[in-house]
Design an enzyme around this catalytic site. Structure first.
Site, PDB file in Angstrom:
ATOM      1  N   CYS A  76      10.373  39.381 -28.666  1.00 51.42           N
ATOM      2  CA  CYS A  76      11.584  38.939 -27.962  1.00 51.42           C
ATOM      3  C   CYS A  76      11.885  37.495 -28.383  1.00 51.42           C
ATOM      4  O   CYS A  76      11.005  36.637 -28.308  1.00 51.42           O
ATOM      5  CB  CYS A  76      11.347  39.023 -26.459  1.00 51.42           C
ATOM      6  SG  CYS A  76      12.587  38.187 -25.485  1.00 51.42           S
ATOM      7  N   CYS A  92      16.401  40.105 -24.868  1.00 51.28           N
ATOM      8  CA  CYS A  92      16.293  41.144 -25.894  1.00 51.28           C
ATOM      9  C   CYS A  92      16.648  42.539 -25.384  1.00 51.28           C
ATOM     10  O   CYS A  92      16.709  43.492 -26.156  1.00 51.28           O
ATOM     11  CB  CYS A  92      14.905  41.144 -26.508  1.00 51.28           C
ATOM     12  SG  CYS A  92      13.666  41.789 -25.379  1.00 51.28           S
ATOM     13  N   GLU A 131       0.845  -1.199   0.000  1.00 49.29           N
ATOM     14  CA  GLU A 131       0.000   0.000   0.000  1.00 49.29           C
ATOM     15  C   GLU A 131       0.874   1.239   0.000  1.00 49.29           C
ATOM     16  O   GLU A 131       2.025   1.189   0.406  1.00 49.29           O
ATOM     17  CB  GLU A 131      -0.877   0.022   1.271  1.00 49.29           C
ATOM     18  CG  GLU A 131      -1.860  -1.111   1.331  1.00 49.29           C
ATOM     19  CD  GLU A 131      -2.581  -1.161   2.670  1.00 49.29           C
ATOM     20  OE1 GLU A 131      -2.543  -0.177   3.424  1.00 49.29           O
ATOM     21  OE2 GLU A 131      -3.177  -2.214   2.948  1.00 49.29           O
ATOM     22  N   CYS A 151       8.822  40.543 -19.751  1.00 51.62           N
ATOM     23  CA  CYS A 151       9.413  41.250 -20.875  1.00 51.62           C
ATOM     24  C   CYS A 151       8.241  41.619 -21.785  1.00 51.62           C
ATOM     25  O   CYS A 151       7.510  40.746 -22.242  1.00 51.62           O
ATOM     26  CB  CYS A 151      10.381  40.339 -21.611  1.00 51.62           C
ATOM     27  SG  CYS A 151      10.790  40.956 -23.252  1.00 51.62           S
ATOM     28  N   CYS A 211      15.215  42.687 -19.945  1.00 57.26           N
ATOM     29  CA  CYS A 211      15.091  41.301 -20.363  1.00 57.26           C
ATOM     30  C   CYS A 211      16.475  40.784 -20.747  1.00 57.26           C
ATOM     31  O   CYS A 211      17.158  41.407 -21.566  1.00 57.26           O
ATOM     32  CB  CYS A 211      14.134  41.197 -21.543  1.00 57.26           C
ATOM     33  SG  CYS A 211      14.174  39.584 -22.332  1.00 57.26           S
ATOM     34  N   ASP A 264       1.255  10.357   3.674  1.00 58.48           N
ATOM     35  CA  ASP A 264       1.954  11.206   4.621  1.00 58.48           C
ATOM     36  C   ASP A 264       0.945  12.120   5.308  1.00 58.48           C
ATOM     37  O   ASP A 264       0.778  13.277   4.943  1.00 58.48           O
ATOM     38  CB  ASP A 264       3.008  12.024   3.852  1.00 58.48           C
ATOM     39  CG  ASP A 264       4.041  12.582   4.793  1.00 58.48           C
ATOM     40  OD1 ASP A 264       4.010  12.241   5.988  1.00 58.48           O
ATOM     41  OD2 ASP A 264       4.883  13.378   4.330  1.00 58.48           O
ATOM     42  N   LYS A 299      10.688   3.229   3.069  1.00 56.80           N
ATOM     43  CA  LYS A 299      10.702   4.686   2.940  1.00 56.80           C
ATOM     44  C   LYS A 299      11.551   5.092   1.744  1.00 56.80           C
ATOM     45  O   LYS A 299      12.625   4.527   1.526  1.00 56.80           O
ATOM     46  CB  LYS A 299      11.292   5.311   4.212  1.00 56.80           C
ATOM     47  CG  LYS A 299      10.520   4.958   5.470  1.00 56.80           C
ATOM     48  CD  LYS A 299       9.424   5.939   5.750  1.00 56.80           C
ATOM     49  CE  LYS A 299      10.018   7.124   6.445  1.00 56.80           C
ATOM     50  NZ  LYS A 299       9.117   7.777   7.355  1.00 56.80           N
ATOM     51  N   TYR A 341      -7.076   1.843   5.812  1.00 57.63           N
ATOM     52  CA  TYR A 341      -6.137   0.768   5.488  1.00 57.63           C
ATOM     53  C   TYR A 341      -6.180  -0.397   6.465  1.00 57.63           C
ATOM     54  O   TYR A 341      -5.429  -1.336   6.368  1.00 57.63           O
ATOM     55  CB  TYR A 341      -4.716   1.301   5.366  1.00 57.63           C
ATOM     56  CG  TYR A 341      -4.243   2.148   6.538  1.00 57.63           C
ATOM     57  CD1 TYR A 341      -4.165   1.630   7.817  1.00 57.63           C
ATOM     58  CD2 TYR A 341      -3.861   3.475   6.333  1.00 57.63           C
ATOM     59  CE1 TYR A 341      -3.736   2.398   8.872  1.00 57.63           C
ATOM     60  CE2 TYR A 341      -3.421   4.252   7.392  1.00 57.63           C
ATOM     61  CZ  TYR A 341      -3.366   3.705   8.664  1.00 57.63           C
ATOM     62  OH  TYR A 341      -2.940   4.476   9.709  1.00 57.63           O
ATOM     63  N   LYS A 396       2.181   4.677   1.479  1.00 57.98           N
ATOM     64  CA  LYS A 396       2.275   5.185   2.853  1.00 57.98           C
ATOM     65  C   LYS A 396       1.942   6.674   2.809  1.00 57.98           C
ATOM     66  O   LYS A 396       2.774   7.512   2.461  1.00 57.98           O
ATOM     67  CB  LYS A 396       3.680   4.959   3.405  1.00 57.98           C
ATOM     68  CG  LYS A 396       3.758   5.233   4.886  1.00 57.98           C
ATOM     69  CD  LYS A 396       5.073   4.737   5.458  1.00 57.98           C
ATOM     70  CE  LYS A 396       5.086   4.812   6.973  1.00 57.98           C
ATOM     71  NZ  LYS A 396       4.873   6.140   7.508  1.00 57.98           N
TER      72      LYS A 396
HETATM   73  S1  IVH Z   1      -0.890   0.273   8.589  1.00 59.36           S
HETATM   74  C1  IVH Z   1       0.394  -0.897  12.842  1.00 59.36           C
HETATM   75  N1  IVH Z   1      -0.970   1.370   6.226  1.00 59.36           N
HETATM   76  O1  IVH Z   1       2.212   5.222   8.947  1.00 59.36           O
HETATM   77  C2  IVH Z   1       0.066  -0.902  11.412  1.00 59.36           C
HETATM   78  N2  IVH Z   1      -0.186   2.704   8.041  1.00 59.36           N
HETATM   79  O2  IVH Z   1       4.739   5.040  10.315  1.00 59.36           O
HETATM   80  C3  IVH Z   1      -1.044  -0.028  11.116  1.00 59.36           C
HETATM   81  N3  IVH Z   1       0.411   4.994   7.421  1.00 59.36           N
HETATM   82  O3  IVH Z   1       0.841   5.127  12.155  1.00 59.36           O
HETATM   83  C4  IVH Z   1      -0.704   0.954  10.144  1.00 59.36           C
HETATM   84  N4  IVH Z   1      -0.103   4.812   5.294  1.00 59.36           N
HETATM   85  O4  IVH Z   1      -0.387   6.485  10.377  1.00 59.36           O
HETATM   86  C5  IVH Z   1      -0.656   1.543   7.514  1.00 59.36           C
HETATM   87  N5  IVH Z   1      -1.128   2.193   4.074  1.00 59.36           N
HETATM   88  C6  IVH Z   1      -0.824   2.382   5.370  1.00 59.36           C
HETATM   89  C7  IVH Z   1      -0.340   3.616   5.873  1.00 59.36           C
HETATM   90  C8  IVH Z   1      -0.024   3.732   7.218  1.00 59.36           C
HETATM   91  C9  IVH Z   1       0.340   5.616   6.248  1.00 59.36           C
HETATM   92  C10 IVH Z   1       0.903   5.624   8.667  1.00 59.36           C
HETATM   93  C11 IVH Z   1       0.093   5.273   9.890  1.00 59.36           C
HETATM   94  C12 IVH Z   1       1.096   4.712  10.861  1.00 59.36           C
HETATM   95  C13 IVH Z   1       2.378   5.273  10.340  1.00 59.36           C
HETATM   96  C14 IVH Z   1       3.578   4.465  10.785  1.00 59.36           C
END
Ligand code: IVH
Length: 671
Positions: free
Chosen positions: A426, A406, A114, A421, A403, A118, A309, A223, A116
């Site tokens: 130009c 030109c 999945e 400009c 500019c 932010d 990451k 998720y 991640k």
């Molecule tokens: S699963 C304990 N799935 O990342 C497992 N977490 O660094 C439950 N996060 O606290 C989390 N995308 O806030 C999961 N696809 C994803 C996620 C995700 C972002 C965040 C989440 C977690 C943090 C950990």
């Protein structure tokens, strides 16, 4: 009458919820923002007047009540844990080995990968199908009750089809465009800016006034599912949540083994910039829930999951020089030339500085050590300077008075940050305009890219895009670096480009505020360059979807004599300046038509008929206007029917609508 109102409110709830889903989850909006807003305000007004008819799953969130004094604390029955991080493919393989060993399996382990997101973690509970509580992660054991705030998230359903108590977990985030808008507004109001979308999300969720939270347009992806329903795999759980109407990310994927996981991770390293939100990596999860149970958790994190990451997307380097580029519309853009540095897998030696105000905002000097970042865009940007490194040798950066290409005196127009400009001849502007004209989405002249345009302009062979069609093969073939074969290929693609659809030509003209979508609309409405260029402001701005700024810009483009003479050149060279209905494969029969629905239909529910229209390319709107093409009318149509007659909107029964979708275009008469 009252009943009619209740019915209309029900319809609106269904319609808006449907469009929310299309917009936020499917990423495929089927009506314009304006039409959406009309539906939304119609429902908001009705709810204000008839609060008793308000449905529990109404998309109009009850926001703007009394601000809270603080949030209540809530316990997490199941702790919200963290995830261990990895940064390389080796670490991912090591994770896989650990799982295999613990599970006693030698073959491939199946994972779900999945994104991640932010953002900020959230836990949401439903009971009896109703959203009951939303809680922040807090320290993992105890968080804040943020129910009122999460209820403002438009994609999070207030009601789901599943009645047993369940808890889902997910991530709340802010889209990149919403973040940019929010900060721009804060800047205007002199408020401190948020550093990134995550901080903006966290800040918003802590806000005690849900009306403010609502205006932030937060989003969520779920998720994790915790409930009674027995699923065998995580994938099934995701599917279950999606079917319950919860926002599940469409990019989730199953990987048969760790090698597939690694290739997903690799592809997202570059692919992530195309997402409308930020991700900081991927989450790899064991798919089998039985195996997960066996693996268990440590105090900190489950053993069945790991985050991958992305390599750091920030770096520091030295600002060597600021170059000034002149674009197609004459805007002078400062570009930072950097000591080359590794950033997110590529070597970076340039970064955008946007404009000269940005330079003073960052108090940048040549010679500064700067922090650069790759954000949502592919081009990195300078985030800040690091003044601790200064030794006094740094030099001021001065906004140029002329500019650089030109030499014309630059201009700053009222209300604009940009320095321009003003000389439309130009060479820099000329080059950029020709490159744009020739580009893929415009006239698509293969072989006429940046390099050749630049050279041909410098050689005096091109001074505007009209000249392209008067290039001579023999002259081209005489240029160093242009072989005879390339010259004839180029001439051939130039000739071919004369028959591009009108919309591409309009786009290629490079009128400010006229992108490809607007060009398509203009081509469709006017049918020829001649009638577009002759149209007055009123006609242009009366077109639905074309705002006053674009209309003004179109009008002013055609009022410039020089532009008209270039257009004459194009016409004379045989460039097609009229549109012909493009016979596209699979053209949808209701494309471009707008519908309003009223009354009870025999064979369709309201959602069903909406879907039929949308699927065939039509648009559905909540209220009638002179721009409505058809009213689909069923039993007990109410006042809409009268109004449609007055407005001379054509009226259809469901049978006739069906005929139209089958391509039988015996359109009934108006009135
Ligand atoms: S699963 C304990 N799935 O990342 C497992 N977490 O660094 C439950 N996060 O606290 C989390 N995308 O806030 C999961 N696809 C994803 C996620 C995700 C972002 C965040 C989440 C977690 C943090 C950990």
């Amino acid at each position: 009458m009252k009943e009619g109102i209740k019915k209309r409110m029900d319809e609106l709830v269904d319609l808006i919820n449907f469009h929310n889903l299309m917009y936020y989850v499917e990423n495929n909006p089927v009506i314009t923002d304006r039409e959406y807003d009309l539906l939304f305000s119609e429902l908001a007004e009705l709810e204000a007047a008839y609060p008793g008819h308000r449905r529990k799953d109404s998309p109009i969130r009850k926001v703007g009540g009394e601000p809270l004094d603080g949030f209540k604390s809530v316990d997490h029955a199941i702790p919200m844990l963290s995830i261990d991080n990895t940064y390389s493919k080796e670490e991912l393989f090591a994770f896989d080995e650990r799982i295999k060993k613990a599970a006693g399996i030698s073959g491939g382990i199946e994972y779900v990968v999945e994104l991640k997101y932010d953002g900020v973690a959230v836990s949401v509970s439903y009971n009896n199908g109703l959203l009951e509580r939303g809680a922040s992660r807090g320290d993992g054991r105890r968080g804040d009750d943020i129910t009122v705030n999460i209820k403002t998230i438009r994609t999070l359903p207030l009601v789901i089809g599943y009645k047993k108590p369940i808890e889902v977990r997910g991530e709340i985030y802010m889209r990149k465009d919403d973040f940019v808008r929010l900060n721009a507004e804060r800047k205007k109001n002199g408020l401190p800016l948020f550093a990134n979308p995550r901080n903006a999300t966290a800040g918003s969720l802590k806000n005690l006034d849900s009306a403010t939270v609502s205006s932030r347009n937060l989003q969520v992806f779920v998720y994790q599912y915790l409930g009674e329903e027995t699923c065998r795999t995580h994938w099934e759980a995701l599917k279950f949540m999606k079917e319950a109407g919860l926002p599940v990310n469409p990019h989730n994927a199953v990987a048969r083994n760790i090698s597939e996981v690694v290739s997903f991770c690799d592809s997202w390293r570059t692919g992530k910039s195309s997402l409308p939100y930020n991700i900081d990596g991927l989450v790899v999860k064991v798919n089998s829930l039985e195996l997960r149970n066996k693996l268990g958790s440590t105090n900190r994190a489950p053993r069945w999951t790991v985050a991958y990451k992305f390599p750091s997307e920030q770096a520091t380097t030295k600002l060597l020089e600021v170059k000034v580029q002149v674009g197609r519309t004459g805007i002078l853009t400062p570009v930072a030339m950097l000591d080359p540095v590794e950033l997110g897998g590529t070597t970076v030696s340039r970064a955008t500085l946007h404009n000269f105000e940005e330079i003073s905002r960052l108090s940048l000097k040549v010679g500064d050590r700067v922090l650069i970042e790759k954000g949502g865009e592919v081009i990195p940007k300078v985030v800040k300077n690091i003044p601790e490194y200064r030794d006094g040798s740094e030099k001021e950066i001065i906004s140029p008075a002329e500019c650089p290409v030109c030499g014309s005196k630059v201009k700053k127009y009222d209300g604009e940050v940009a320095v321009r400009c003003p000389n439309i001849s130009c060479p820099a502007q000329v080059k950029e305009r020709i490159i744009h004209f020739s580009s893929r989405n415009a006239m698509d002249i293969e072989g006429l890219g940046e390099k050749w345009v630049s050279l041909l302009v410098d050689m005096g062979m091109l001074s505007d895009y009209g000249d392209i069609y008067y290039l001579h093969k023999d002259k081209l073939a005489g240029i160093e670096g242009m072989a005879e074969k390339s010259a004839s290929n180029l001439i051939e693609s130039i000739i071919k480009s004369r028959n591009r659809p009108l919309s591409r030509l309009i786009f290629g003209l490079g009128i400010r505020h006229v992108g490809s979508r607007t060009s398509e609309i203009l081509a469709e409405k006017f049918g020829s360059l001649e009638s577009l260029s002759a149209a007055d402001m009123e006609t242009i701005s009366s077109i639905y979807e074309i705002g006053p700024v674009a209309a003004e810009s179109i009008k002013s483009f055609f009022s410039i004599e020089k532009n008209m003479s270039v257009i004459k050149k194009l016409e004379k060279a045989g460039v097609k300046t009229t549109g012909e209905a493009e016979v596209k494969k699979g053209v949808r029969s209701l494309e471009g038509l707008s519908f309003v629905i009223t009354g009870t239909l025999e064979n369709y529910t309201r959602a069903g008929v909406t879907e039929l229209i949308l699927k065939n390319g039509g648009r559905v709107s909540g209220s009638l206007s002179a721009g409505t093409d058809f009213l689909v009318s069923g039993r007990d149509p109410g006042s809409k029917l009268e109004k449609a007659k007055k407005l001379q909107v054509r009226i259809l029964g469901e049978k006739e609508l069906e005929d139209m979708t089958r391509g039988n275009d015996g359109f009934p008469e108006r009135g």
